[in-house]
Design a protein around this motif. Sequence first.
Motif, PDB file in Angstrom:
ATOM      1  N   ALA A   1     -12.852  45.681 -18.343  1.00  0.00           N
ATOM      2  CA  ALA A   1     -13.608  44.450 -18.584  1.00  0.00           C
ATOM      3  C   ALA A   1     -14.269  44.429 -19.951  1.00  0.00           C
ATOM      4  O   ALA A   1     -14.365  43.378 -20.582  1.00  0.00           O
ATOM      5  CB  ALA A   1     -14.653  44.261 -17.496  1.00  0.00           C
TER       6      ALA A   1
ATOM      7  N   VAL B   1     -10.327  38.266 -14.995  1.00  0.00           N
ATOM      8  CA  VAL B   1     -11.490  39.111 -15.305  1.00  0.00           C
ATOM      9  C   VAL B   1     -11.717  40.107 -14.176  1.00  0.00           C
ATOM     10  O   VAL B   1     -11.982  41.290 -14.406  1.00  0.00           O
ATOM     11  CB  VAL B   1     -12.741  38.245 -15.543  1.00  0.00           C
ATOM     12  N   ARG B   2     -11.589  39.636 -12.930  1.00  0.00           N
ATOM     13  CA  ARG B   2     -11.758  40.537 -11.776  1.00  0.00           C
ATOM     14  C   ARG B   2     -10.772  41.703 -11.846  1.00  0.00           C
ATOM     15  O   ARG B   2     -11.130  42.844 -11.573  1.00  0.00           O
ATOM     16  CB  ARG B   2     -11.548  39.775 -10.467  1.00  0.00           C
TER      17      ARG B   2
ATOM     18  N   GLU C   1     -11.893  44.082 -14.385  1.00  0.00           N
ATOM     19  CA  GLU C   1     -13.006  44.891 -13.869  1.00  0.00           C
ATOM     20  C   GLU C   1     -12.471  45.964 -12.943  1.00  0.00           C
ATOM     21  O   GLU C   1     -12.871  47.122 -13.010  1.00  0.00           O
ATOM     22  CB  GLU C   1     -14.002  43.997 -13.107  1.00  0.00           C
ATOM     23  N   PHE C   2     -11.526  45.573 -12.098  1.00  0.00           N
ATOM     24  CA  PHE C   2     -10.952  46.505 -11.125  1.00  0.00           C
ATOM     25  C   PHE C   2     -10.299  47.699 -11.821  1.00  0.00           C
ATOM     26  O   PHE C   2     -10.389  48.830 -11.369  1.00  0.00           O
ATOM     27  CB  PHE C   2      -9.926  45.749 -10.278  1.00  0.00           C
ATOM     28  N   THR C   3      -9.640  47.427 -12.944  1.00  0.00           N
ATOM     29  CA  THR C   3      -8.957  48.513 -13.649  1.00  0.00           C
ATOM     30  C   THR C   3      -9.848  49.145 -14.722  1.00  0.00           C
ATOM     31  O   THR C   3      -9.409  50.024 -15.455  1.00  0.00           O
ATOM     32  CB  THR C   3      -7.671  47.997 -14.324  1.00  0.00           C
ATOM     33  N   GLY C   4     -11.079  48.672 -14.826  1.00  0.00           N
ATOM     34  CA  GLY C   4     -12.014  49.286 -15.761  1.00  0.00           C
ATOM     35  C   GLY C   4     -11.832  48.857 -17.204  1.00  0.00           C
ATOM     36  O   GLY C   4     -12.170  49.587 -18.126  1.00  0.00           O
TER      37      GLY C   4
END
Lengths: 334, 253, 301
Positions: free
Chosen positions: B143, B134-135, B138-141
């Motif tokens: 999520a 999930v992180r 989120e990092f790659t946009g």
Amino acid sequence: MLKRSGTTSGTILQRVKFPALVALTALAAGLPLTLNPYWTAVFVSIGLGALLSLSLNVILGRAGIFNMGHAAFYAVGAYVTAILNTRFQVPVLWLLPVAGAASGLCALLVARPIIHLRGDYLLIVTVGIVEIVRIALINDVGGLTGGANGIFGIARPEIFGIRIRRDIQFYYLVWGAVALTVALFSRLDRSRVGRALSCIKEDDTAAEGCGIDVARYKLLAFGLGAFWAGMAGALFAAKMTIISPGSFTFWDSVLLFAAVTLGGGSQTGAVLGAFLVFGLPEIFRDFASARMLVFGLALMAMMVVRPQGLLPPALRRYDTRFITRGERAAGDGE
Amino acid sequence: MKPLLRLTNVTKRFGGLIAVNEVSFSADEGGITGIIGPNGAGKTTLFNLLTGNYAPDGGDILFRDVSLVGRKPHEIVALGVARTFQSIRLFSSMSVLENALAGRHCRMRAGLLSSMFGSAAQRREERAAVERAVRELEFTGLAEFLNDKAGSLSYGNRRLLEIARALASDPILIALDEPAGSMNQPETEVLVRLIRAVRDRGISVMLIEHDMGLVMQVCEKLIVLEYGIKIAEGSPAEIRGNPRVIEAYLGQD
Amino acid sequence: MDQLFLQLVNGLAVGGIYALVALGYTMVYGVLKLINFAHGDLFTIGAYLGLTLFVGMGLAGTLTVFPAVLSVAVMVMGLTALLGGVLERVAYRPLRKAGRLSAVVSALGASIFFQNAVMLVWGANYEVYPEVMRPSTVIFLFGTGVPLIRLLIIGVSLMLMLSLYGFIHHTRTGTAVRAAAIDQGAAALMGINVNRIITLVFLIGPGLGGVAGVMVGLSYGQIDFSMGFSYGLKAFTAAVLGGIGNIPGAMLGGMLLGLIETLGSAYLTIAWKDAISFLVLILILIIRPTGILGERTAEKL
């Protein structure tokens, strides 16, 4: 924002699933009480078919390995059970893991040199294996397999002092094993190993490229599927008390292949596939000698209507609620 | 800075064609290295040699003083070299989250039995892996798409998901094969920021790219290939003024 | 020595039949990447149609042997070709865009259907080809008596294979078949009607298979409804042995398999006759994963 509600729909699904599961169990448990002996026997053989279908599903349905010789592994389990039981009087249920291990080991030995072959090549090689095994059994290898007549006088299994003899007892034994298998394999599906198999099925180059040891996991799937088939073979031997090479042919492998493909790859699909493949011909009995003709047509029609199978695996969802969210993506503008 | 990756005289032949011919260069730890060149220059072949998809016919590839030659792709991922594919190879019937989880595979340990019977360690590990996946999303946009089918993403987002999947494997070096392919201008700008953010996490980046704007903007060092031979190496500024390179590119059109 | 020569002839005759059937598998596979499991049953149907034409239509009595055999062979070829075309339309065309597995199972369904249809139409017991149609002439070659029919089978199968080879390699349509086998999309862009090519392949393959069925009836006399299974499996094995999708490979694989099987069961063991070909197949695929003449295609990443 909208998408995040997706995680809660998983729990709604679980809420619906649980009562459904209870109802299904009650139905399955009550069913044989309403059946005549003939249909009880049919359901026992469907149950054995479901076990085999589930075991092939690991190889063909989950990992996408074209194995059309599954009857060979089923045969190893059945014969190991028959030989050890009739010669050394080992109780049949003790032999379940032994039969599984023997068949799993055979599968690993045989599959190791051929596992890298492309789909259709692997398919014909597995067909070759099932034919070689059948011919070996007929030729009475090592004087152990009893040739074309097979082996008879296999003892009935015994649980807690109860001798399983009647079909209705076998019904509970076999369908209990099916339920256990579905539970275990469903867990496997949702794990690291299950995901690796799904990745391999979809694109083995990409799977290898993201760190999955493709050859190892293919062998693992083969070994596990054969192990389970071997145990199913042991139950089959105990149910029939007589086994012969005629029960482990290319056509038996084909029927299993069809069951798994009709099912579509999920665990419930594999069980449903077994119902269709081993149950439909019984329903078509009114057609008498034309029943296999109708069955062939039905197989074609079902594939044309639903090429992906009846119950392909659903998108796996994971509980992500424990993760605190809301960090900004690296690519967002300043 | 000490070199992270060192190629010496790496050669690959396909029949009579020499796709990569005695190529040597090194890439720095923590840097962004670009490999450019006209079509058919051998860039992707070079990548496939690095990631173990092809075996070189000659030369050596050292990654932190460990030779990658003769290793299988999954072993190389485990050593810390993750990749993306030019032709986008996601597991498109699986969810976005599962694709990222697949990248986490090589850092997990659960085997057959603990997976089937669900040991406590297995559940802990699984939970941690989901969080990490999930992180990375989120990092790659990505999520917001985590429960979507990977195949339903836009092309730009599919490329980002390949990067998220690669990042989930804890790479030391990430190799991106045409990451901006089929991306529009705003998507490319997001990508540029993402590549820099990856580097800022201490992960070295190597990329093949046709978009010269992007290459000149993000790369610190460029390797130029033509017909399988390295014709130049240097900073973007040096490469921009290199007559051989100008000839190779202009001569092509 | 005499014995060896006779076995070689027998092996080549069986091999010729395997090769003809294998061509049907390999051509379909080449163009569609599909294993047409019903192909072996089309071969069976060919054998039975031949029998019906010989006996039922009274051809056996009215014409002399040679024209009778020729006309029956041509009719059977046409009928099984037609059946192949229909099969493609009904069972495979709707699945062309779907996954490989569903087409395989549809093919298995078709095989079960055909096999049981033959059983219902012609009965479950074996049938025998009329004795008049089966020349019992024995020819002496190198001092060994060789049944003429075996030599004829070798000759006819070689002739059919050569004509097919010529057609595929030296005509425009043949070139289109080869193009469609390499890349259907590109072939379509070049103006090739891929659907027509696929139909053509499904006419030629079963046509040759049907003739092979008649040849089995003429040569061995006895036919039964399930014979397509073992012949089909062996022929498919032959196609894979030679490199599936490769036409000369199917010919070579068929001949080779016929020889290996015949010599193996004559000199090694008859009980393991059917296992020999599979053992050879597995060994060859371990050494050469793409078959003898199959080309290795590097995967594009």
